[in-house]
Every structure is written in structure tokens, then in C-alpha cells.
Design a protein around this motif. Structure first.
Motif, PDB file in Angstrom:
ATOM      1  N   ALA A  42      55.313  47.113  11.640  1.00  0.00           N
ATOM      2  CA  ALA A  42      54.966  46.076  11.654  1.00  0.00           C
ATOM      3  C   ALA A  42      55.031  44.731  13.272  1.00  0.00           C
ATOM      4  O   ALA A  42      54.504  44.515  14.152  1.00  0.00           O
ATOM      5  CB  ALA A  42      54.987  44.400  10.725  1.00  0.00           C
ATOM      6  N   ARG A  43      56.681  45.403  13.464  1.00  0.00           N
ATOM      7  CA  ARG A  43      57.268  44.917  15.414  1.00  0.00           C
ATOM      8  C   ARG A  43      56.884  46.037  16.205  1.00  0.00           C
ATOM      9  O   ARG A  43      57.417  46.262  16.953  1.00  0.00           O
ATOM     10  CB  ARG A  43      58.158  44.929  13.857  1.00  0.00           C
TER      11      ARG A  43
ATOM     12  N   PHE B 266      49.093  53.347  15.350  1.00  0.00           N
ATOM     13  CA  PHE B 266      47.903  52.815  14.473  1.00  0.00           C
ATOM     14  C   PHE B 266      47.336  53.589  13.283  1.00  0.00           C
ATOM     15  O   PHE B 266      46.444  53.202  12.469  1.00  0.00           O
ATOM     16  CB  PHE B 266      47.356  52.814  15.187  1.00  0.00           C
ATOM     17  N   LEU B 267      47.917  54.435  12.592  1.00  0.00           N
ATOM     18  CA  LEU B 267      47.875  55.315  11.756  1.00  0.00           C
ATOM     19  C   LEU B 267      48.620  56.419  11.136  1.00  0.00           C
ATOM     20  O   LEU B 267      50.130  57.106  11.500  1.00  0.00           O
ATOM     21  CB  LEU B 267      46.708  56.062  12.534  1.00  0.00           C
ATOM     22  N   HIS B 268      49.153  56.200   9.702  1.00  0.00           N
ATOM     23  CA  HIS B 268      50.237  57.093   8.488  1.00  0.00           C
ATOM     24  C   HIS B 268      49.336  58.349   8.084  1.00  0.00           C
ATOM     25  O   HIS B 268      48.398  57.775   7.518  1.00  0.00           O
ATOM     26  CB  HIS B 268      51.554  56.058   7.844  1.00  0.00           C
TER      27      HIS B 268
ATOM     28  N   ASP C   9      51.681  46.960   3.436  1.00  0.00           N
ATOM     29  CA  ASP C   9      51.690  45.783   1.900  1.00  0.00           C
ATOM     30  C   ASP C   9      52.906  44.439   3.458  1.00  0.00           C
ATOM     31  O   ASP C   9      52.672  43.623   3.114  1.00  0.00           O
ATOM     32  CB  ASP C   9      53.131  46.228   1.296  1.00  0.00           C
ATOM     33  N   THR C  10      52.012  44.722   4.257  1.00  0.00           N
ATOM     34  CA  THR C  10      53.322  43.984   5.291  1.00  0.00           C
ATOM     35  C   THR C  10      51.740  43.895   6.467  1.00  0.00           C
ATOM     36  O   THR C  10      50.510  43.803   6.289  1.00  0.00           O
ATOM     37  CB  THR C  10      54.108  44.596   5.997  1.00  0.00           C
ATOM     38  N   ALA C  11      52.729  42.626   7.228  1.00  0.00           N
ATOM     39  CA  ALA C  11      50.848  42.352   8.508  1.00  0.00           C
ATOM     40  C   ALA C  11      50.815  43.329   9.296  1.00  0.00           C
ATOM     41  O   ALA C  11      50.020  43.876   9.841  1.00  0.00           O
ATOM     42  CB  ALA C  11      51.482  41.504   8.677  1.00  0.00           C
ATOM     43  N   ALA C  12      51.146  44.346   8.451  1.00  0.00           N
ATOM     44  CA  ALA C  12      51.252  45.757  10.344  1.00  0.00           C
ATOM     45  C   ALA C  12      49.812  46.019   9.619  1.00  0.00           C
ATOM     46  O   ALA C  12      48.720  46.617   9.075  1.00  0.00           O
ATOM     47  CB  ALA C  12      51.814  46.922   9.515  1.00  0.00           C
ATOM     48  N   ALA C  13      49.492  46.270  11.221  1.00  0.00           N
ATOM     49  CA  ALA C  13      47.625  46.759  11.402  1.00  0.00           C
ATOM     50  C   ALA C  13      47.701  48.062  11.138  1.00  0.00           C
ATOM     51  O   ALA C  13      47.507  49.448  12.467  1.00  0.00           O
ATOM     52  CB  ALA C  13      47.144  46.073  12.791  1.00  0.00           C
ATOM     53  N   VAL C  14      47.881  49.224  10.525  1.00  0.00           N
ATOM     54  CA  VAL C  14      47.998  50.619  10.041  1.00  0.00           C
ATOM     55  C   VAL C  14      47.049  50.934   9.051  1.00  0.00           C
ATOM     56  O   VAL C  14      47.187  50.728   8.453  1.00  0.00           O
ATOM     57  CB  VAL C  14      49.522  50.624  10.344  1.00  0.00           C
TER      58      VAL C  14
ATOM     59  N   VAL D   4      35.097  54.636  11.273  1.00  0.00           N
ATOM     60  CA  VAL D   4      35.199  54.413  12.639  1.00  0.00           C
ATOM     61  C   VAL D   4      36.667  53.070  12.554  1.00  0.00           C
ATOM     62  O   VAL D   4      36.168  52.459  11.699  1.00  0.00           O
ATOM     63  CB  VAL D   4      34.155  54.193  13.509  1.00  0.00           C
ATOM     64  N   VAL D   5      37.535  52.933  13.702  1.00  0.00           N
ATOM     65  CA  VAL D   5      38.150  52.051  14.282  1.00  0.00           C
ATOM     66  C   VAL D   5      38.428  51.902  15.365  1.00  0.00           C
ATOM     67  O   VAL D   5      39.240  52.528  15.897  1.00  0.00           O
ATOM     68  CB  VAL D   5      39.959  52.331  13.172  1.00  0.00           C
TER      69      VAL D   5
END
Length: 477
Positions: free
Chosen positions: A373-374, A379-381, A395-400, A466-467
Motif C-alpha cells: 500500500a505504501r 502491481f501484481l503478486h 485486504d488493504t488499500a493496495a492497488a495490487v 486486462v489491467v
């Protein structure tokens, strides 16, 4: 429109199946020819949907005989795919017809228009293939509607293609066993190569083909079944034959690759914290619980070891978490792909069949996602372990995007291609297409009392999506 290889013969129609033969009973492993025997065309799956191509697979099997696993005996037949734009008044026309008989049908058509809907039909011996899963029979999915819409790729140039894979299990002899020999497992037919070798060989060959053209390969854990020195060395040799470690291919450790106890491992390094545990996999690939970072033309690739000393659940020990934290803090905006064996999110824990203890433990998951998130460049896990295709929510604000990819070694038997563009990326799952790989994938559908495909195939959107994201700073391969 054209298929991945020139069709051996094109026709405008097929004759219906011939007279029924009253042949009952079982047959040992192998393939029979239809020869008038009543058969089914089944297991229809629209596996891959890109911007310009679609791949459809199905099987032809006996309606009256079973093999030595109790599954319908495979019957060889022809392969035909018909296709037409959905807005066309004409019926779907034959775009692929292959006369060489096979029970394991793989029809790949190219030259389609991005973002366009098409109607399709698949046939063998004049029988239209039908879906057999709940997942492929639901209203609105391509298999039940006979309609598929191609993707629209991100804007900008294609920069590089990365294959995402996991769960080779080299050295495994029985597939689908959970514990104490149950549920009943599946093994390769006598005289054939072990299925992990078959499936890995097929994937590596696929990735070098012109229509896949992968620049890099990621293998997110469980390269071996029990991490012996022999199996670790053998799988390393196969990967080295494909490319260079740390430049062309990249690996992380899975729970099956963890240090082991026993005389068979005595010649390998020992863990300082557990002197009876020998790390043969680490001697061949990389030490335990160490993050490794790689640069791919500006794209940061982080390999994370999520394995415990014992057990199937996931952990990131404090020293490695500090490595990850330092790397992301040093350059938080750099485009970053992270891969490790265990899924991360709470959704992954609640939706896999083994439960929350099977994925990364909650405290480490929270720390990792807080770091993401920080670090807006992540972008991808990519994870494996569950052997399924599935995206889960952070589960957080992470754009992942948290992506699990189906196993190499068994159904659905394949890998995902991550195609990185200047304006984002696409993900597409591919089944391996060699004849012996398709044969094993079909057999291993029977794992877990036939429920394996329902759990592992995933939705069309999980497999193909697509992202949009700004990746213009990256260098093309």
C-alpha cells in the motif's frame, strides 16, 4: 482467421456417428478409435481468450466403456471448430478441421478482432461438444452460451512477455493424494515418461513457440515433490536448457521444496536453526528465506520465499520481511512484480479447500500488504500452491492484483502469459498442448473424485483479463 498450425483438411460438414456397437466393460489405460462405438463429445472449455485469438478444448470418450481409473475410455475422433461474428446473419463456418484422430481436442484460432463477440461451435464425429462442469455450465459463461468476446489490449507497445507458472512437483509418482493414500491418486501409464517431466517439457516447448514467444519464465514454487538432490538437479537442468537462471527464468521455493529430514538428504547443507534439516533444493537454487531482486528493463521482479521449515502453510521471516521493506522503500514507484508460493489474501485463505492455515499466515500477510500500500509501483503478486486459477481481493488499500495460477503438473496443466504493455498488461492462461500433455491433463481431471476441474479451472475472467496501468517507463525486451 487461422489456427496455430495449418489444418490438415477443411470440410463443410461431418457425417453423424455410425451404428452403435454393443461393447461394454473396462479397458486398461490407452486410447481407442471410435469405429462406430457410442461416444460423447464433452468437457468443453474456452480456456484462453486474448485480443486476437481463442482456444477451445474438449474430449471425446466412450459412452459405454471405462478405463482402469473408472473414467470414460478416451476415443479418438476428428477436431472441428466453427466460428462467426455474433452480429453476422450467417451460421458459424468451419475455421479449423483436423482429420488426424485424437481424444484430446485443442482448437486455437487466430486473426480475430479485439473487443468483438463471436459465436462458436465445436464438433467431433458430427457431435457437438458440450460443457460438463458446473463452472462451465452456468448462465452467461462462454461454454453455455456459445459466445465469446475477445479482449481489448492496453494502449501502447507490447514491451515483454513473462510466463507465470508453479507446481511442477518433479519426482512425484501419484497425483491427487492428500493423505494416507486418499482420495485415490492417479499415476502415469507404464512405459511413458513421468507426468511431471511430460508437463514441464511441454510448457518449456510451448514458451519457445512463435505464437507464445515468452521472454521470461517465473516458477513460483514446488519445483520438486520432495526436494531431493537428484530431483532438484534434474529440474534445474531442464530449466537451464530453456534459458539462464536469473536472466531468462526465475524461481521461488515452495513447501514441497523445503528442507527435509532423513538419510536420503544427508549429503546436503544443514539449516543452522534445525540441524537435522537438509536443504538440497537450496544447494541447487537459492538459500532459504531470502528475497531476491531482478531487473527486467526497469521492471523490478521480487522472488520471495514463503515456506516454513515444516508444514504446508506460509511464512515470511523477519529478516526477509526487512529485505522486502528496504527494497520497496528505496524505490516505491518502480513497477514491481512479486512472486512467492503461498497466496496472501484473506479471501485466498477462506476459499481454498484446505482453509486459512494453507496460505501465508495473517500477521505476515498484513505486513506484506501494508508495504504494498505504501509502494504504488507494486502491481501484481503471483502465487501457486492451490493449483487453481483465481484472482483475490487485497485486504488493504493496495492497488495490487493477487493472482493464483493453475498447476503445471496436472489439470488444468499450464501457465499464464503476462503481456506487459506501455499502458498496462494482459493475463491469459494456456493449457500445454503437446499430445502427451493433453492426455495427462485429461486423465488428471479425475482427481479428488472428479471434482478437480470445478476447483482449479477458474472463471474465464480469472484466466483472461486486462489491467490498465501506466508502464511507459519500462524498456522493451
Amino acid at each position: 482467421m487461422h489456427c496455430c498450425r495449418p489444418p490438415r483438411r477443411r470440410v463443410l460438414g461431418l457425417l453423424a456417428a455410425a451404428a452403435v456397437l454393443p461393447v461394454l466393460g473396462s479397458a486398461r489405460g490407452g486410447v481407442a478409435h471410435a469405429a462406430g462405438e457410442p461416444m460423447w463429445a464433452r468437457d468443453l472449455e474456452v480456456v484462453t481468450i486474448t485480443d486476437t485469438s481463442v482456444i477451445v478444448t474438449w474430449a471425446t470418450v466412450s459412452a459405454v466403456r471405462v478405463d482402469d481409473h473408472g473414467m470414460p475410455l478416451p476415443l479418438a475422433a476428428d477436431t472441428e471448430l466453427r466460428l462467426a461474428p455474433a452480429d453476422s446473419p450467417t451460421a458459424p463456418r468451419v475455421v479449423i478441421h483436423e482429420d488426424v484422430p485424437t481424444p484430446f481436442h485443442y482448437a486455437e484460432v487466430h486473426g480475430l478482432e479485439p473487443g468483438r463477440e463471436y459465436r462458436f461451435e465445436a464438433y467431433s464425429n458430427g457431435l457437438r461438444a458440450a460443457p460438463t462442469l458446473l463452472a462451465t455450465g452456468r448462465p452467461g459463461v462462454p461454454e453455455s452460451t456459445g459466445r465469446v468476446t475477445t479482449l481489448v489490449p492496453p494502449p501502447g507497445r507490447l514491451l515483454r512477455t513473462i510466463a507465470l507458472s508453479n507446481d511442477v512437483h518433479y519426482g512425484e509418482e501419484f497425483s491427487g493424494i492428500v493423505a494416507a493414500g486418499l482420495p485415490p491418486g492417479f499415476r502415469q501409464d507404464p512405459g511413458l515418461l513421468p507426468y511431471p517431466e511430460v508437463m514441464l517439457t511441454a510448457m518449456l516447448a510451448d514458451l519457445r513457440a512463435a505464437d507464445r514467444d515468452a521472454d521470461h519464465l517465473v516458477v513460483a514454487g514446488d519445483l520438486t515433490d520432495e526436494a531431493s538432490a537428484q530431483d532438484s538437479t534434474a529440474v534445474r537442468a531442464m530449466l537451464d536448457g530453456w534459458g539462464g537462471a536469473g536472466t531468462d527464468y526465475f524461481v521461488s521455493r515452495g513447501n514441497h521444496d523445503r528442507p527435509h529430514v532423513g538419510a536420503a538428504y544427508a549429503g546436503c547443507s544443514v539449516l543452522p536453526s534445525a540441524r537435522d534439516h537438509h536443504d538440497c533444493w537450496g544447494d541447487v537454487f537459492a538459500p532459504r528465506q531470502v528475497m531476491r531482486s531482478f531487473d527486467l528493463g526497469g521492471l523490478r521482479l521480487l522472488s520471495v520465499d514463503t515456506t516454513a521449515v515444516d508444514g504446508s502453510g506460509g511464512v515470511v521471516e523477519p529478516a526477509q520481511m526487512a529485505q522486502i521493506r528496504d527494497s520497496l522503500r528505496a524505490d516505491p514507484d518502480r513497477p514491481t512484480l512479486v512472486f512467492g508460493h503461498h497466496p496472501v489474501t484473506a479471501e485466498a485463505g477462506l476459499t481454498n479447500v484446505a482453509g486459512p492455515s494453507f496460505v501465508l499466515n495473517q500477521p505476515d500477510s498484513r505486513q506484506l500488504q501494508d508495504l504494498y500500500a505504501r509502494a504504488p509501483g507494486v502491481f501484481l503478486h503471483h502465487a501457486g500452491h492451490t493449483h487453481r486459477n483465481r484472482r483475490t481481493r487485497p485486504d488493504t488499500a493496495a492497488a495490487v492484483e493477487f493472482l493464483e495460477v493453475g498447476a503445471v503438473k496436472e489439470y488444468p496443466g499450464g501457465y499464464s502469459l503476462l503481456r506487459v504493455y506501455e499502458g498496462g498488461y494482459t493475463v491469459n492462461f494456456y493449457k500445454t498442448r503437446a499430445d502427451d500433455a493433453r492426455r495427462w491433463s485429461q486423465r488428471s481431471r479425475g482427481e479428488f473424485l472428479g471434482q478437480m476441474p470445478e476447483y482449479t479451472l477458474g472463471t474465464a475472467e480469472d484466466r483472461n483479463h486486462v489491467v490498465l496501468r501506466d508502464l511507459t517507463g519500462l524498456v522493451a525486451a
